[in-house]
Design an enzyme around this catalytic site. Structure first.
Site, short mmCIF file in Angstrom:
data_model
loop_
_atom_site.label_atom_id
_atom_site.label_comp_id
_atom_site.label_asym_id
_atom_site.label_seq_id
_atom_site.Cartn_x
_atom_site.Cartn_y
_atom_site.Cartn_z
N PRO A 256 0.81 -1.14 -0.02
CA PRO A 256 -0.14 0.10 -0.08
C PRO A 256 0.89 1.21 0.02
CG PRO A 256 -0.55 -1.22 1.99
CD PRO A 256 0.68 -2.02 1.18
N GLU A 257 0.44 2.23 -0.94
CA GLU A 257 1.18 3.50 -0.93
C GLU A 257 0.38 4.47 -0.26
OE1 GLU A 257 4.38 4.34 -1.97
OE2 GLU A 257 4.96 2.49 -2.90
N ARG B 133 1.30 -10.88 6.14
CA ARG B 133 2.34 -10.63 6.41
C ARG B 133 2.72 -10.13 7.92
NH1 ARG B 133 5.45 -9.16 1.03
NH2 ARG B 133 7.24 -9.85 2.19
#
Ligand SMILES: [Zn+2]
Length: 268
Positions: A2-3, A109
Protein backbone atom coordinates in the site's frame (compact mmCIF):
# COMPACT_ATOMS: atom_id res chain seq x y z
CA UNK A 1 2.44 -2.72 -1.02
CA UNK A 2 0.00 0.00 0.00
CA UNK A 3 1.22 3.44 -0.97
CA UNK A 4 -0.16 6.79 0.11
CA UNK A 5 -3.20 6.70 -2.24
CA UNK A 6 -4.25 3.31 -0.88
CA UNK A 7 -3.97 4.62 2.67
CA UNK A 8 -5.97 7.72 1.75
CA UNK A 9 -8.72 5.60 0.17
CA UNK A 10 -8.69 3.26 3.15
CA UNK A 11 -9.15 6.20 5.52
CA UNK A 12 -12.04 7.57 3.44
CA UNK A 13 -13.69 4.16 3.30
CA UNK A 14 -13.30 3.55 7.03
CA UNK A 15 -14.72 7.00 7.74
CA UNK A 16 -18.02 5.93 6.20
CA UNK A 17 -18.29 3.15 8.76
CA UNK A 18 -16.65 4.71 11.80
CA UNK A 19 -17.05 8.47 11.76
CA UNK A 20 -19.35 9.63 14.54
CA UNK A 21 -20.05 6.03 15.61
CA UNK A 22 -19.48 4.51 19.01
CA UNK A 23 -17.15 1.51 19.19
CA UNK A 24 -19.15 -1.33 20.75
CA UNK A 25 -16.28 -3.78 21.03
CA UNK A 26 -12.80 -4.53 19.79
CA UNK A 27 -11.03 -7.85 19.60
CA UNK A 28 -7.30 -8.40 19.21
CA UNK A 29 -6.93 -11.90 17.81
CA UNK A 30 -3.16 -11.99 18.28
CA UNK A 31 -0.81 -10.04 20.55
CA UNK A 32 1.35 -8.50 17.86
CA UNK A 33 1.76 -7.39 14.28
CA UNK A 34 5.11 -5.86 13.40
CA UNK A 35 5.33 -4.93 17.08
CA UNK A 36 3.16 -5.82 20.07
CA UNK A 37 -0.33 -4.34 20.11
CA UNK A 38 -0.99 -1.95 23.01
CA UNK A 39 -2.17 -4.20 25.84
CA UNK A 40 -4.91 -1.75 26.85
CA UNK A 41 -6.42 -1.45 23.36
CA UNK A 42 -9.75 -3.00 24.32
CA UNK A 43 -10.07 -0.99 27.50
CA UNK A 44 -9.22 2.30 25.79
CA UNK A 45 -11.38 1.85 22.68
CA UNK A 46 -14.53 0.13 23.93
CA UNK A 47 -17.32 2.69 24.26
CA UNK A 48 -15.47 5.59 22.66
CA UNK A 49 -16.99 7.69 19.91
CA UNK A 50 -14.93 8.13 16.76
CA UNK A 51 -14.58 11.85 16.14
CA UNK A 52 -12.69 11.71 12.85
CA UNK A 53 -10.33 9.88 10.54
CA UNK A 54 -7.30 11.25 8.77
CA UNK A 55 -4.00 10.28 7.24
CA UNK A 56 -0.42 11.27 8.05
CA UNK A 57 2.19 9.99 5.55
CA UNK A 58 1.27 6.31 5.16
CA UNK A 59 -0.44 6.06 8.56
CA UNK A 60 -4.19 6.08 9.12
CA UNK A 61 -5.47 7.86 12.24
CA UNK A 62 -8.73 7.21 14.06
CA UNK A 63 -9.42 9.98 16.58
CA UNK A 64 -11.67 9.31 19.56
CA UNK A 65 -13.56 11.42 22.07
CA UNK A 66 -11.36 10.13 24.90
CA UNK A 67 -8.28 11.86 23.59
CA UNK A 68 -6.69 8.72 22.16
CA UNK A 69 -5.89 8.17 18.49
CA UNK A 70 -5.66 4.69 17.02
CA UNK A 71 -2.81 4.80 14.50
CA UNK A 72 -2.56 2.05 11.92
CA UNK A 73 0.01 1.22 9.27
CA UNK A 74 -0.77 -1.32 6.56
CA UNK A 75 2.81 -2.57 6.18
CA UNK A 76 3.24 -4.78 3.11
CA UNK A 77 -0.08 -6.56 2.86
CA UNK A 78 -2.47 -5.03 5.36
CA UNK A 79 -6.02 -4.01 4.50
CA UNK A 80 -9.28 -3.49 6.32
CA UNK A 81 -12.22 -5.73 5.48
CA UNK A 82 -15.69 -4.29 5.90
CA UNK A 83 -18.60 -6.39 7.15
CA UNK A 84 -17.07 -9.66 6.03
CA UNK A 85 -19.35 -12.61 6.60
CA UNK A 86 -16.60 -14.70 8.19
CA UNK A 87 -13.59 -13.90 10.30
CA UNK A 88 -10.56 -14.76 8.18
CA UNK A 89 -7.36 -16.41 9.28
CA UNK A 90 -5.45 -13.16 8.94
CA UNK A 91 -8.11 -10.89 10.44
CA UNK A 92 -5.98 -9.89 13.41
CA UNK A 93 -7.96 -7.01 14.86
CA UNK A 94 -11.71 -6.43 14.83
CA UNK A 95 -13.78 -3.35 15.59
CA UNK A 96 -17.58 -3.51 15.90
CA UNK A 97 -19.67 -0.35 15.94
CA UNK A 98 -22.92 0.56 17.64
CA UNK A 99 -24.60 0.17 14.22
CA UNK A 100 -23.52 -3.45 14.03
CA UNK A 101 -20.87 -2.84 11.39
CA UNK A 102 -17.63 -4.76 11.70
CA UNK A 103 -14.22 -3.96 10.27
CA UNK A 104 -11.26 -6.30 10.39
CA UNK A 105 -7.58 -5.51 9.91
CA UNK A 106 -6.30 -8.35 7.76
CA UNK A 107 -2.53 -8.62 7.43
CA UNK A 108 -1.09 -11.92 6.21
CA UNK A 109 2.53 -10.81 6.40
CA UNK A 110 2.15 -8.82 9.61
CA UNK A 111 4.39 -5.91 8.67
CA UNK A 112 1.61 -3.55 9.69
CA UNK A 113 1.15 -1.94 13.07
CA UNK A 114 -1.50 -0.65 15.48
CA UNK A 115 -0.70 1.92 18.14
CA UNK A 116 -2.67 4.02 20.55
CA UNK A 117 -1.29 7.53 20.98
CA UNK A 118 -2.66 10.47 22.95
CA UNK A 119 -4.04 12.78 20.26
CA UNK A 120 -2.35 15.86 21.68
CA UNK A 121 0.99 14.05 21.69
CA UNK A 122 0.98 12.75 18.11
CA UNK A 123 3.59 15.32 17.07
CA UNK A 124 6.05 13.88 19.58
CA UNK A 125 5.28 10.26 18.80
CA UNK A 126 8.66 8.86 17.62
CA UNK A 127 7.31 7.64 14.26
CA UNK A 128 5.85 11.09 13.51
CA UNK A 129 8.57 13.22 15.07
CA UNK A 130 10.94 12.44 12.20
CA UNK A 131 8.45 13.02 9.39
CA UNK A 132 8.83 15.93 6.99
CA UNK A 133 5.90 17.71 5.30
CA UNK A 134 3.11 15.91 3.47
CA UNK A 135 3.58 15.65 -0.31
CA UNK A 136 0.68 18.05 -0.87
CA UNK A 137 1.36 21.77 -0.67
CA UNK A 138 5.14 21.43 -0.71
CA UNK A 139 7.12 24.63 -1.04
CA UNK A 140 9.54 24.36 -4.00
CA UNK A 141 11.82 27.00 -2.49
CA UNK A 142 12.04 25.09 0.76
CA UNK A 143 12.79 21.87 -1.14
CA UNK A 144 15.48 23.65 -3.13
CA UNK A 145 16.95 25.21 0.00
CA UNK A 146 17.21 21.80 1.66
CA UNK A 147 19.02 20.30 -1.34
CA UNK A 148 21.65 23.00 -1.67
CA UNK A 149 25.07 21.42 -1.90
CA UNK A 150 23.74 17.88 -1.85
CA UNK A 151 25.42 15.50 -4.24
CA UNK A 152 23.05 12.60 -3.51
CA UNK A 153 20.67 11.77 -6.36
CA UNK A 154 17.26 13.43 -6.29
CA UNK A 155 15.27 10.16 -6.46
CA UNK A 156 16.47 8.63 -3.16
CA UNK A 157 16.21 12.07 -1.56
CA UNK A 158 12.50 12.08 -2.39
CA UNK A 159 12.13 8.80 -0.50
CA UNK A 160 13.73 10.29 2.59
CA UNK A 161 10.78 10.67 4.99
CA UNK A 162 12.43 13.67 6.61
CA UNK A 163 12.26 15.55 3.29
CA UNK A 164 8.83 14.42 2.04
CA UNK A 165 6.61 12.14 4.13
CA UNK A 166 4.83 9.21 2.56
CA UNK A 167 5.68 9.69 -1.13
CA UNK A 168 6.89 6.13 -1.83
CA UNK A 169 8.84 4.57 -4.67
CA UNK A 170 6.12 4.36 -7.32
CA UNK A 171 5.09 8.00 -7.07
CA UNK A 172 8.65 9.29 -6.76
CA UNK A 173 9.38 7.61 -10.13
CA UNK A 174 6.17 8.86 -11.72
CA UNK A 175 6.56 12.42 -10.44
CA UNK A 176 10.17 12.71 -11.64
CA UNK A 177 9.08 11.43 -15.03
CA UNK A 178 6.25 13.93 -15.27
CA UNK A 179 8.55 16.75 -14.16
CA UNK A 180 11.13 15.57 -16.74
CA UNK A 181 13.88 15.36 -14.10
CA UNK A 182 16.60 12.71 -14.40
CA UNK A 183 16.39 10.63 -11.17
CA UNK A 184 20.20 10.41 -11.10
CA UNK A 185 20.65 14.18 -11.00
CA UNK A 186 22.27 15.51 -7.81
CA UNK A 187 19.65 17.09 -5.54
CA UNK A 188 21.78 20.22 -5.28
CA UNK A 189 21.81 20.70 -9.06
CA UNK A 190 18.03 20.68 -9.54
CA UNK A 191 16.83 24.18 -10.44
CA UNK A 192 14.02 26.03 -8.70
CA UNK A 193 12.00 25.80 -11.93
CA UNK A 194 12.44 22.04 -11.91
CA UNK A 195 11.39 21.85 -8.26
CA UNK A 196 8.26 23.83 -9.13
CA UNK A 197 7.45 21.28 -11.83
CA UNK A 198 8.22 18.47 -9.40
CA UNK A 199 5.91 19.78 -6.68
CA UNK A 200 3.06 20.01 -9.22
CA UNK A 201 3.88 16.57 -10.59
CA UNK A 202 3.91 14.97 -7.11
CA UNK A 203 0.44 16.34 -6.36
CA UNK A 204 -0.87 15.38 -9.79
CA UNK A 205 0.27 11.75 -9.69
CA UNK A 206 -1.04 11.28 -6.15
CA UNK A 207 -4.35 13.04 -6.90
CA UNK A 208 -4.90 10.92 -9.98
CA UNK A 209 -4.26 7.70 -8.06
CA UNK A 210 -6.57 8.79 -5.24
CA UNK A 211 -9.28 9.62 -7.79
CA UNK A 212 -8.85 6.19 -9.38
CA UNK A 213 -9.15 4.58 -5.96
CA UNK A 214 -12.15 6.69 -5.04
CA UNK A 215 -14.25 4.92 -7.64
CA UNK A 216 -13.60 1.62 -5.85
CA UNK A 217 -15.30 2.96 -2.72
CA UNK A 218 -18.64 2.28 -4.37
CA UNK A 219 -18.05 -1.39 -3.71
CA UNK A 220 -16.64 -1.03 -0.24
CA UNK A 221 -19.72 -2.35 1.48
CA UNK A 222 -19.75 -5.60 -0.45
CA UNK A 223 -19.05 -8.72 1.63
CA UNK A 224 -15.38 -9.47 1.99
CA UNK A 225 -14.60 -6.28 0.15
CA UNK A 226 -10.98 -5.33 0.54
CA UNK A 227 -10.66 -1.68 1.19
CA UNK A 228 -7.98 0.39 -0.43
CA UNK A 229 -6.49 -1.70 -3.23
CA UNK A 230 -7.12 -0.80 -6.83
CA UNK A 231 -5.44 -1.09 -10.18
CA UNK A 232 -3.54 1.85 -11.53
CA UNK A 233 -1.61 2.57 -14.68
CA UNK A 234 1.82 4.09 -14.60
CA UNK A 235 3.86 5.95 -17.21
CA UNK A 236 7.23 4.48 -16.25
CA UNK A 237 6.92 2.47 -13.03
CA UNK A 238 7.48 -1.26 -13.65
CA UNK A 239 7.68 -0.65 -17.41
CA UNK A 240 11.33 -1.43 -18.12
CA UNK A 241 11.98 -1.84 -21.85
CA UNK A 242 8.61 -0.42 -22.85
CA UNK A 243 8.35 2.61 -25.11
CA UNK A 244 7.95 6.10 -23.69
CA UNK A 245 5.59 8.53 -25.43
CA UNK A 246 8.68 10.49 -26.58
CA UNK A 247 9.97 7.52 -28.60
CA UNK A 248 12.58 6.59 -25.98
CA UNK A 249 12.65 3.40 -23.92
CA UNK A 250 11.92 3.13 -20.20
CA UNK A 251 14.99 2.07 -18.26
CA UNK A 252 15.39 0.53 -14.81
CA UNK A 253 18.27 1.27 -12.47
CA UNK A 254 18.75 0.60 -8.76
CA UNK A 255 19.24 3.55 -6.42
CA UNK A 256 19.56 3.10 -2.68
CA UNK A 257 18.40 -0.50 -3.04
CA UNK A 258 15.17 0.50 -4.81
CA UNK A 259 14.27 0.21 -8.48
CA UNK A 260 14.00 3.46 -10.37
CA UNK A 261 12.16 3.54 -13.68
CA UNK A 262 12.73 6.51 -15.98
CA UNK A 263 13.10 7.63 -19.56
CA UNK A 264 16.69 8.72 -20.27
CA UNK A 265 15.47 10.63 -23.31
CA UNK A 266 12.92 12.99 -21.77
CA UNK A 267 14.24 13.20 -18.19
CA UNK A 268 17.23 15.49 -17.91
ZN1 LIG B 1 10.53 9.70 -22.78
Amino acid sequence: MPELPEVEITVRGLARVLEGRRIASVEARRPDLRRPLPPNLGQCLTGVRVTGLRRRAKYGLVDTDRGDTLVFHLGMSGHWRIDSTEIGKHDHFLISTDEGRRIALNDARRFGSLDLVRTDQLGEWPQFGVLGPEPFGLDPRELKRRQVGRSAAIKPLLLDQRIVAGLGNIYACEALYRARIDPRRAGGSVSLEAFKRLVQAIEAVLDEAISAGGSTLRDFASPDGELGYFTKTFAVYDREGEPCACGGTVKRIVQGGRSTFYCPRCQR
